[in-house]
Enzyme design. Structure first.
Site, mmCIF file in Angstrom:
data_model
loop_
_atom_site.group_PDB
_atom_site.id
_atom_site.type_symbol
_atom_site.label_atom_id
_atom_site.label_comp_id
_atom_site.label_asym_id
_atom_site.label_seq_id
_atom_site.Cartn_x
_atom_site.Cartn_y
_atom_site.Cartn_z
ATOM 1 C CD GLN A 57 -2.916 -0.832 2.398
ATOM 2 O OE1 GLN A 57 -2.621 -1.328 3.471
ATOM 3 N NE2 GLN A 57 -4.010 -0.104 2.239
ATOM 4 C CB CYS A 78 -9.108 -0.739 2.080
ATOM 5 S SG CYS A 78 -7.441 -1.040 1.488
ATOM 6 C CG HIS A 137 -7.929 -5.495 5.326
ATOM 7 N ND1 HIS A 137 -9.129 -5.012 4.865
ATOM 8 C CD2 HIS A 137 -6.970 -4.681 4.791
ATOM 9 C CE1 HIS A 137 -8.906 -3.965 4.080
ATOM 10 N NE2 HIS A 137 -7.603 -3.733 4.033
ATOM 11 C CG HIS A 190 -3.479 -4.945 1.438
ATOM 12 N ND1 HIS A 190 -3.988 -4.347 0.303
ATOM 13 C CD2 HIS A 190 -4.169 -4.401 2.472
ATOM 14 C CE1 HIS A 190 -4.928 -3.481 0.634
ATOM 15 N NE2 HIS A 190 -5.071 -3.495 1.955
HETATM 16 ZN ZN ZN Z 1 -6.423 -2.375 2.989
#
Ligand code: ZN
Length: 182
Positions: A55, A101, A143, A147
């Site tokens: 991310q 998110c 979660h 990713h």
């Molecule tokens: Zn996320």
């Protein structure tokens, strides 16, 4: 500490979010420690309760997460760093709850997750981390580890009709609460 920086968060549509991240070769490397520190800072600032390296444009198997609901609440929880994390469901019970998110701003959706998971990872000293997580913390870990495999929460949803903007959800909830009072 010094030198900590806020990192730019990749948003839905960026290909790094769909890639499988590679294992961290040396969890004790200074650049890994710096990345983890920056991720904690970025998560706090967002604010978020978990963040995965892809991310922030680093395709590495590294996550940070708040152990909310384990022993502490959201405010006092200290962020944990998991290097090369692996999860294993410890029971068949699956719970659905709304997730959001940082890479998909403002949206929420109902996502089924195992209620209890075992985790195994390394810390930044290269030591083994092992334990169990339940409820919200188990959800956060699932979660974030998703990713690392290029999986985003909408890909886990059973019913896309529950995908909603958070302010719209809040409006519906407020309206429902008024109905209850009446
Ligand atoms: Zn996320």
């Amino acid at each position: 500490m010094g030198g900590m920086a806020l990192l730019k968060i990749a948003r839905l549509g960026h290909p790094i979010l769909l890639a499988r991240a590679r294992p961290v070769a040396d969890p004790t490397a200074p650049e890994i420690r710096a990345l983890a520190a920056d991720m904690v800072e970025t998560m706090r600032e967002a604010p978020g309760i978990g963040l995965a390296a892809p991310q922030v444009h680093a395709s590495l198997r590294l996550i940070v997460a708040l152990p909310i609901g384990e022993r502490e609440g959201a405010r006092e929880a200290s962020p944990l760093v998991f290097v090369n994390p692996e999860l294993e469901p410890l029971e068949e019970t699956v719970e659905e709850a709304f997730e959001g998110c940082l890479s998909i701003p403002e949206l929420r959706g109902l996502v089924p997750r195992a209620r209890r998971v075992g985790f195994r990872a390394l810390d930044l000293e290269g030591r083994r981390l092992e334990g169990e997580a339940t409820g919200l913390f188990a959800r956060i870990l699932q979660h974030e580890v998703d990713h690392l495999d290029g999986i985003l929460f909408p890909m886990r949803m059973r019913d896309l009709r529950t995908l909603a903007f958070e302010n719209e959800l809040a409006r519906q909830r407020a309206a429902a609460a008024v109905e209850e009072v009446r």
